[in-house]
Write a protein that holds these residues in place. Structure first.
Motif, mmCIF file in Angstrom:
data_model
loop_
_atom_site.group_PDB
_atom_site.id
_atom_site.type_symbol
_atom_site.label_atom_id
_atom_site.label_comp_id
_atom_site.label_asym_id
_atom_site.label_seq_id
_atom_site.Cartn_x
_atom_site.Cartn_y
_atom_site.Cartn_z
ATOM 1 N N ASN A 28 11.130 2.187 -0.632
ATOM 2 C CA ASN A 28 12.217 1.761 0.246
ATOM 3 C C ASN A 28 12.846 3.020 0.827
ATOM 4 O O ASN A 28 13.376 3.854 0.091
ATOM 5 C CB ASN A 28 13.269 0.976 -0.544
ATOM 6 C CG ASN A 28 12.747 -0.391 -0.975
ATOM 7 O OD1 ASN A 28 11.912 -0.992 -0.302
ATOM 8 N ND2 ASN A 28 13.221 -0.862 -2.121
ATOM 9 N N ALA A 49 15.330 5.568 2.273
ATOM 10 C CA ALA A 49 16.783 5.743 2.217
ATOM 11 C C ALA A 49 17.286 6.421 3.498
ATOM 12 O O ALA A 49 18.128 5.880 4.217
ATOM 13 C CB ALA A 49 17.162 6.579 0.995
ATOM 14 N N TRP A 50 16.744 7.594 3.787
ATOM 15 C CA TRP A 50 17.165 8.361 4.971
ATOM 16 C C TRP A 50 15.944 9.016 5.600
ATOM 17 O O TRP A 50 15.020 9.423 4.907
ATOM 18 C CB TRP A 50 18.154 9.471 4.573
ATOM 19 C CG TRP A 50 19.485 8.976 4.107
ATOM 20 C CD1 TRP A 50 19.872 8.784 2.819
ATOM 21 C CD2 TRP A 50 20.596 8.614 4.929
ATOM 22 N NE1 TRP A 50 21.173 8.327 2.779
ATOM 23 C CE2 TRP A 50 21.640 8.218 4.065
ATOM 24 C CE3 TRP A 50 20.819 8.589 6.316
ATOM 25 C CZ2 TRP A 50 22.882 7.807 4.543
ATOM 26 C CZ3 TRP A 50 22.057 8.175 6.782
ATOM 27 C CH2 TRP A 50 23.077 7.785 5.901
ATOM 28 N N GLY A 82 13.357 8.268 -0.262
ATOM 29 C CA GLY A 82 13.478 6.852 -0.602
ATOM 30 C C GLY A 82 13.313 6.624 -2.087
ATOM 31 O O GLY A 82 13.270 7.576 -2.883
ATOM 32 N N THR A 83 13.230 5.342 -2.446
ATOM 33 C CA THR A 83 13.140 4.939 -3.847
ATOM 34 C C THR A 83 11.895 4.078 -4.036
ATOM 35 O O THR A 83 11.639 3.175 -3.227
ATOM 36 C CB THR A 83 14.398 4.147 -4.237
ATOM 37 O OG1 THR A 83 15.552 4.944 -3.929
ATOM 38 C CG2 THR A 83 14.392 3.819 -5.723
ATOM 39 N N ASN A 126 13.466 8.246 -7.313
ATOM 40 C CA ASN A 126 13.701 8.752 -5.960
ATOM 41 C C ASN A 126 12.646 9.802 -5.615
ATOM 42 O O ASN A 126 12.308 10.644 -6.451
ATOM 43 C CB ASN A 126 15.097 9.362 -5.851
ATOM 44 C CG ASN A 126 16.180 8.294 -5.883
ATOM 45 O OD1 ASN A 126 15.892 7.111 -5.697
ATOM 46 N ND2 ASN A 126 17.418 8.706 -6.133
ATOM 47 N N LEU A 162 19.851 11.419 -1.987
ATOM 48 C CA LEU A 162 18.818 10.957 -1.052
ATOM 49 C C LEU A 162 19.059 11.415 0.384
ATOM 50 O O LEU A 162 18.096 11.620 1.142
ATOM 51 C CB LEU A 162 18.707 9.431 -1.121
ATOM 52 C CG LEU A 162 17.948 8.908 -2.348
ATOM 53 C CD1 LEU A 162 18.243 7.426 -2.591
ATOM 54 C CD2 LEU A 162 16.443 9.132 -2.208
ATOM 55 N N ASP A 163 20.325 11.561 0.761
ATOM 56 C CA ASP A 163 20.558 12.031 2.143
ATOM 57 C C ASP A 163 20.067 13.479 2.318
ATOM 58 O O ASP A 163 19.341 13.796 3.252
ATOM 59 C CB ASP A 163 22.029 11.866 2.564
ATOM 60 C CG ASP A 163 23.013 12.544 1.618
ATOM 61 O OD1 ASP A 163 22.594 13.011 0.529
ATOM 62 O OD2 ASP A 163 24.209 12.602 1.964
ATOM 63 N N ARG A 171 19.559 5.940 8.715
ATOM 64 C CA ARG A 171 19.451 4.999 7.595
ATOM 65 C C ARG A 171 18.757 3.728 8.112
ATOM 66 O O ARG A 171 19.387 2.946 8.844
ATOM 67 C CB ARG A 171 20.865 4.676 7.095
ATOM 68 C CG ARG A 171 20.930 3.747 5.933
ATOM 69 C CD ARG A 171 22.323 3.737 5.309
ATOM 70 N NE ARG A 171 23.383 3.978 6.286
ATOM 71 C CZ ARG A 171 24.579 4.491 5.976
ATOM 72 N NH1 ARG A 171 24.876 4.792 4.742
ATOM 73 N NH2 ARG A 171 25.489 4.668 6.922
#
Lengths: 355, 355
Positions: free
Chosen positions: A30, A32-33, A75-76, A92, A149-150, A350
């Motif tokens: 998924n 994230a950024w 992402g994760t 992550n 994550l950013d 995002r």
């Protein structure tokens, strides 16, 4: 799911596309950024360049436009494909976004970034980070521990800087001159500083000069409209010249300056992408036995780069100058970078709307 | 004694000058043979270049024009200065013709050829090989054992080739492409062949192509007016490109070809002296991560170069295309090289008239 898809220059669309399918040996993430890269800007303004030409597919991905964009992402993990046993759901990660033949070895020392038809996830197929989800081969996934994550979305361009540093052969205690304090110049400076070098940057833009100083990545910032950068850099480095220099501007006058600034037997690494041929004074190359080296992307750099951030030797936070939603990609992303290029460093996107 | 003295472009005079004086730490040599170098030709046609400008002296030699010419020479030791105990009168030697500050270290690994104000004996003072006798500092004298004195006059340019080979990092079993089969290209080819490389040469001139083949230094000679040299070189080397390439022509099209011919992560060494800036396609440098390296003269190369000749791995005899007397330097030497540049490789001069 939502994704930014490249159709042609000036034609990037936010669309709903099917979610990618988990296959054996792959990892579902998924996103994230995802950062916007200068390469994405070039595709937007003058492309397709890395994106396959209309009517063509990339020989490895077998995909053509429209192409999902985005290659600087974090992402994760949401699911693991069959056979992937060394990662965990919930971890992550960042992705080393390569499209490279399955037969190419990633063993130590292999220059896999130079393999035939090499291209990038997010430019020539295999999904992209400017979408909610992506599935990538296990070999390109790098866990990032507790890096936010950013900030992790900047690991990819930081790896470009790390690779340029490795190509230079520079060592702690040496002095480096970087020509150009754009995003790659700044992130390269962060790597060099973390590796123990004295960093001099050459830059005309007031905003970029301030960024180089406020982030602490440059020990000295020289303005070529105010001083003789080569002479000043030689003085700072003790007289004979800097040990290594990095061209991060694709401006010929900057390259000339670097050739003048390096010491005899010094190294000049060309990091930038040139849209035109360069003029090189070969006499300088000869009489000082300079090495002029090309560098592209990264290979075997992600682990060391992630460690620099985990160890607190590089702080990526000050390089994030914007956080936007996928729907605002053009208006708040690309257009900002094009029109306010000097004040922006890295705008991150995002893909999943904030709650 | 007789000496060839450079006054200005087109003004070289054979004159009687005082014999040099033996001083402590120096070696007196009766010159046997001295080659005419491309650098000498440039001084003759367009100089002064390495020779100090009119009214100026070289900062180390403290000498200005007229300058005794000749830096490619062999001879026999006639006397030893005080403190020189490791050589013998009667030994045959060559001279590494440097004018370099006394404080510069010649220790292993020191790039003394890049030291400040470096210049050459025979171009900026300290005598020259185009005279009957010379006195040089012990540190520049290299015994040559039983190498014939005429061939030994070619040790100096062969050392230039050896240094270019060292700069390339090439190893036995690799493939090299040399652009240009002039004197330095041919002597470099001889070194590469002796070191176990496969040698491809690119050359337009019929006479030079024949020389490259008849001397056995080239495995393949390609004519850019007949074949796509880069494509052919890639094929010969197995597909991805040659390991190393050497620019020995100062022709931009040749440099372009070399960048196309080397493999990813390949090395291009620029050996030639360019009178004009080069145009370099930086994208090639970047996307293949090419190293473009300058090389100048030699450092720590003479011993290995002499050994190649002593061991019979390089035969210098076929590169001597003329033997002349000092009085005929211009008419039979310089003018021949200027007007019959393609058939001549190395003309050597005997400063002491034959009996």
């Amino acid at each position: 799911m939502k994704a930014a898809r490249y159709y042609a220059a000036k034609d990037i669309r936010i669309e709903d596309i099917p979610e990618p399918t988990l296959v054996p040996g792959s990892v579902a993430i998924n996103v994230a950024w995802c950062g916007i890269c200068g390469t994405d800007l070039h595709e937007y303004l003058d492309g397709p360049i890395f994106v396959p030409a209309p009517g063509h597919v990339h020989p490895i991905s077998q995909e053509g436009s429209p192409i999902t964009l985005g290659h600087e992402f974090s992402g994760t993990i949401s699911a693991l494909g069959e056979g992937v046993t060394d990662l965990e759901v919930g971890q992550n990660v960042v992705v080393e976004p390569y499209i490279i033949g399955e037969d190419v070895s990633l063993a130590d020392g292999e220059p896999y970034q130079l393999s035939p038809d090499m291209n990038f996830i997010g430019l020539a197929g295999h999904g992209g980070g400017l979408s909610e989800k992506i599935v990538v081969q296990r070999r390109w996934v790098h866990p990032i521990g507790d890096i936010p994550l950013d900030q992790a979305a900047l690991i990819e361009p930081l790896s470009v800087g790390h690779h340029a540093y490795v190509r230079s052969g520079a060592t702690a205690g040496q002095t480096a001159l970087i020509g150009g304090a754009g995003p790659i110049g700044l992130l390269l400076a962060a790597v060099l500083k973390a590796e123990g070098l004295t960093v001099i940057m050459s830059e005309l833009s007031t905003a970029r000069k301030e960024k180089a100083l406020s982030t602490g990545v440059a020990d000295y910032v020289l303005d070529p409209s105010e001083v003789d950068v080569a002479a000043e850099a030689r003085t700072i480095s003790g007289g004979r010249g800097v040990d290594v220099a990095f061209e991060c501007s694709s401006v010929n006058a900057v390259l000339d300056t670097l050739l003048d600034a390096v010491k005899p037997a010094g190294v000049v690494v060309n990091v930038s992408i040139w849209g035109h041929p360069a003029t090189v004074d070969m006499q300088k190359l000869v009489l000082k036995e300079i090495d002029l080296r090309g560098t592209i992307a990264y290979a075997h750099d992600h682990a060391a780069t992630i460690k620099l951030v985990q160890d607190g030797k590089v702080n990526l936070e000050p390089f994030i100058t914007g956080r936007i939603e996928l729907d605002d990609l053009i208006s708040q992303g690309f257009d900002q970078l094009i029109n306010h290029n000097e004040t922006q460093v890295k705008i991150i996107v995002r893909p999943v709307p904030a709650n």
